[in-house]
Design an enzyme around this catalytic site. Structure first.
Site, PDB file in Angstrom:
ATOM      1  N   GLU A   4      83.564  38.313  29.813  1.00 10.01           N
ATOM      2  CA  GLU A   4      84.527  37.429  30.459  1.00 10.01           C
ATOM      3  C   GLU A   4      85.111  38.049  31.737  1.00 10.01           C
ATOM      4  O   GLU A   4      85.275  37.379  32.742  1.00 10.01           O
ATOM      5  CB  GLU A   4      85.649  37.097  29.472  1.00 10.01           C
ATOM      6  N   THR A 116      87.672  20.141  40.012  1.00 11.78           N
ATOM      7  CA  THR A 116      87.692  21.360  39.200  1.00 11.78           C
ATOM      8  C   THR A 116      87.095  21.162  37.813  1.00 11.78           C
ATOM      9  O   THR A 116      86.834  22.137  37.120  1.00 11.78           O
ATOM     10  CB  THR A 116      89.120  21.902  39.044  1.00 11.78           C
TER      11      THR A 116
END
Length: 132
Positions: A4, A116
């Site tokens: 991540e 987005t």
């Protein structure tokens, strides 16, 4: 698949997983970037990287009973599934992977912009007439 969060190691030469961020949630940002870079440059490396990412997603995150799952630690092989498939995986990650391999006239970037959440929105030109 990448963790991540990554950072440079102490020597500033290699990327390493940040503490507490070795998980992978199958997020769309990397493949979104590959899609945009492919469309702009036509450099085949972006499709090659996208295909490799797709293959690793299929290999490591597919759940035998159906669906996909994030990973708890990408530094362990085989990685452990976190048994959670976030909605952005289907809505964004797979959409950008699909678009990476489609012809340019499928959602052309000179006519659409993505918000987005990976929704293509037509570019509005105030001087153009609108049909009613």
């Amino acid at each position: 698949l990448a963790p991540e969060i990554v950072a440079l190691d102490e020597k500033g030469q290699d990327l390493v997983a940040k503490d507490g961020a070795k998980h992978h949630l199958i997020r769309p940002e990397a493949v979104e970037s590959l899609f945009i870079l492919w469309r702009i440059t036509k450099d085949p490396i972006y499709r090659e990287w996208g295909w490799k990412i797709f293959e690793k997603i299929d290999q490591y995150t597919r759940v035998p009973s159906g669906g996909f799952s994030g990973l708890t630690d990408v530094t362990v092989v085989p990685p452990e599934l976190n048994n959670k498939m976030d909605s952005f995986f289907l809505a964004e990650t797979l959409k950008y992977l699909y678009l990476l391999f489609t012809p340019d006239d499928v959602v052309p970037l000179d006519r659409f912009v993505f918000n987005t959440e990976a929704h293509p929105l037509p570019i509005w030109h105030p001087d153009s007439s609108r049909e009613t």
